[in-house]
Design an enzyme around this catalytic site. Structure first.
Site, PDB file in Angstrom:
ATOM      1  N   SER A   1      33.513  28.495 126.419  1.00 56.92           N
ATOM      2  CA  SER A   1      34.172  27.205 126.569  1.00 56.92           C
ATOM      3  C   SER A   1      34.266  26.773 128.034  1.00 56.92           C
ATOM      4  CB  SER A   1      35.555  27.258 125.911  1.00 56.92           C
ATOM      5  OG  SER A   1      36.155  25.995 125.875  1.00 56.92           O
TER       6      SER A   1
ATOM      7  N   ASP B   1      33.938  19.765 128.714  1.00 54.90           N
ATOM      8  CA  ASP B   1      33.915  21.141 129.191  1.00 54.90           C
ATOM      9  C   ASP B   1      32.588  21.779 128.789  1.00 54.90           C
ATOM     10  OD1 ASP B   1      34.430  21.376 126.463  1.00 54.90           O
ATOM     11  OD2 ASP B   1      35.710  23.126 126.697  1.00 54.90           O
TER      12      ASP B   1
ATOM     13  N   ASP C   1      31.433  23.792 126.537  1.00 55.08           N
ATOM     14  CA  ASP C   1      30.907  23.810 125.165  1.00 55.08           C
ATOM     15  C   ASP C   1      31.149  22.503 124.430  1.00 55.08           C
ATOM     16  OD1 ASP C   1      33.668  24.165 124.745  1.00 55.08           O
ATOM     17  OD2 ASP C   1      33.350  25.402 122.971  1.00 55.08           O
TER      18      ASP C   1
ATOM     19  N   ASP D   1      33.874  20.747 123.451  1.00 60.32           N
ATOM     20  CA  ASP D   1      34.935  20.438 122.487  1.00 60.32           C
ATOM     21  C   ASP D   1      36.168  19.835 123.154  1.00 60.32           C
ATOM     22  OD1 ASP D   1      35.935  22.709 123.710  1.00 60.32           O
ATOM     23  OD2 ASP D   1      36.295  23.823 121.861  1.00 60.32           O
TER      24      ASP D   1
END
Length: 448
Positions: A105, A242, A244, A246
């Site tokens: 993440s 960010d 990833d 999400d």
């Protein structure tokens, strides 16, 4: 059984330390394949999708997971670099048994982790995660019928169309100049296309991943570069994701950061005024008190869940609400998709800006953020600190001074020997003083 590996957001850690090694990933793939099963109810072979972000260790872990799953007799679909919410969507689209995301993440490239999605694009149930943990110690026996792997070449195009379809027919961003910061992460090749195809003029940064620059001085956790570029470009606004994809943060035309609480508020009042109503919003313990007051003023119900998207989603489901999220920019609109999705959340905010007919810097002023001050108190031991009589008294006295104009929160860190002391209120000086006073008492109690 006790949870050893899975946390509230999958498995995560520094590469090469603890669980995050190629050998562990091989065993994890095999365990997941055995638990989820090689064949489905119709007698066909199960398939599991694997996606990843742009960090260099993703290649190694992708190969290890693929080998473990194939050895368990499961077919594997390889998606390549894709945002986390894209894997959730594609798992449903391909009727896969599960989807696996290789990502840490917003963490730096030295970290990595694993997140699972179920067949319906939601988090795996706790019991299934526990079963996979229990199966990690199984001896690896090669399946009689090995699984096969294939690369899904049209994954990017499918997901771009899904994002665009979350907006109304003929919805257009024409006339809007946007700066996108893709954090050198999984949205680098997707987000610019989505916003350009909807008509926006796009200036993109953070779109040159090299395996080690993911989240490095860019993205939603480091928005300073985006704030600068928005002003330099004379853009209407900026959007940061960010690593990833999400999470999302916005920057207005003046370079001011608009965080997840403010974005959730805009989504909620847009639904209330233009989309038939908003029956409620789920925030977290860390959501700004000004957010709660602003929703209350508009008679929109609000509740707080524990920090973590899993808990937000559980509370949303319990209440039958469709909007929730965290101040970090992890926003979920479950009537649009099943998990937090930075691109889709950004489009929901842009619909609000369009329908209200106001620039973002003006629209965001409809909610007043209250001063918030947090102190991390490192302790020798956290045992009994929150139940300590002196700590309880200090909190009660602070709450008395704040009256109905603020709140106090003491929250243990989930990963470090810390207690986070947070105070919010209308008076900035008072907030800082009360936080310092409580922190001093907590430190005495924990280091006695």
């Amino acid at each position: 059984m006790a949870r050893k590996y899975f946390g509230t957001d999958g498995i995560r850690g520094q590469v090469g330390e603890g669980a995050i090694t190629p050998d562990f990933m091989l065993r994890l793939g095999y365990a997941a394949g055995k638990v989820l099963g090689a064949t489905n109810q119709s007698g066909g072979r199960n398939r599991i999708l694997i996606g990843k972000d742009t960090r260099v260790s993703g290649y190694m872990f992708e190969a290890a997971l693929e080998a473990g799953l194939i050895n368990a007799g499961v077919d594997v679909g390889l998606l390549g670099p894709m945002p986390t919410p894209a894997i959730a969507y594609l798992t449903r689209t391909f009727h896969a048994q599960a989807g696996i995301v290789i990502s840490a993440s917003h963490n730096p490239y030295q970290d990595n982790g694993i997140k699972f999605f179920s067949a319906d694009g939601s988090k795996l149930p706790d019991q299934v995660e526990q079963d996979i943990e229990a199966a990690l110690d199984l001896p690896m026996v090669t399946a009689k019928d090995l699984g096969k792997a294939w690369r899904i070449d049209d994954a990017v195009g499918r997901y771009i169309e899904f994002c665009k379809a979350s907006t109304p027919w003929r919805y257009s961003l024409e006339g809007l100049k946007i700066v996108l910061d893709c954090a050198n992460g999984a949205t680098y090749h997707i987000a610019p296309k989505v916003f350009r195809e909807l008509g926006a003029e796009v200036h993109a940064i953070g779109i040159q991943p090299d395996g080690v620059n993911i989240n490095l001085d860019c993205g939603s956790t480091k928005p300073e570069q985006l704030q600068k570029v928005v002003v330099e470009q004379g853009a209407d606004l900026g959007i940061a994701f960010d690593g990833d994809g999400d999470r999302v943060m916005f920057v207005d035309s003046r370079g001011n950061l608009i965080d997840g609480d403010q974005l959730l508020f805009l989504i909620a009042i847009h639904r209330q005024q233009f989309l038939g109503g908003c029956n409620g919003v789920v925030g977290t313990q860390m959501s700004n008190y000004g957010f709660e007051l602003a929703l209350k003023e508009r008679k929109i119900p609000f509740v707080r869940a524990k920090v973590g998207d899993r808990y937000v989603l559980e509370m949303m489901s319990k209440n039958g609400w469709h909007v929730g999220g965290e101040s970090s920019g992890h926003i979920v609109c479950t009537d649009v998709t099943t998990t937090g999705d930075g691109i889709i959340s950004a489009l929901q905010v842009l619909r609000a800006v369009s329908d209200f007919g106001e620039p973002l810097d003006q629209l965001s002023q409809r909610m007043q953020m209250l001063p918030q001050h947090m102190i991390n108190v490192r302790l020798t031991s956290r045992d009994g600190v929150l139940e300590n009589a002196r700590v309880i008294k200090a909190v009660e006295e602070a709450e008395g001074e704040l009256a109905d104009n603020g709140r106090v929160l003491l929250r243990p860190s989930g990963t470090e020997p810390l207690i986070r002391v947070m105070v919010e209120g209308k008076d900035h000086a008072l907030v800082e003083k009360l936080a310092a006073d409580i922190a001093a008492v907590v430190e005495q109690a924990g280091n006695a």
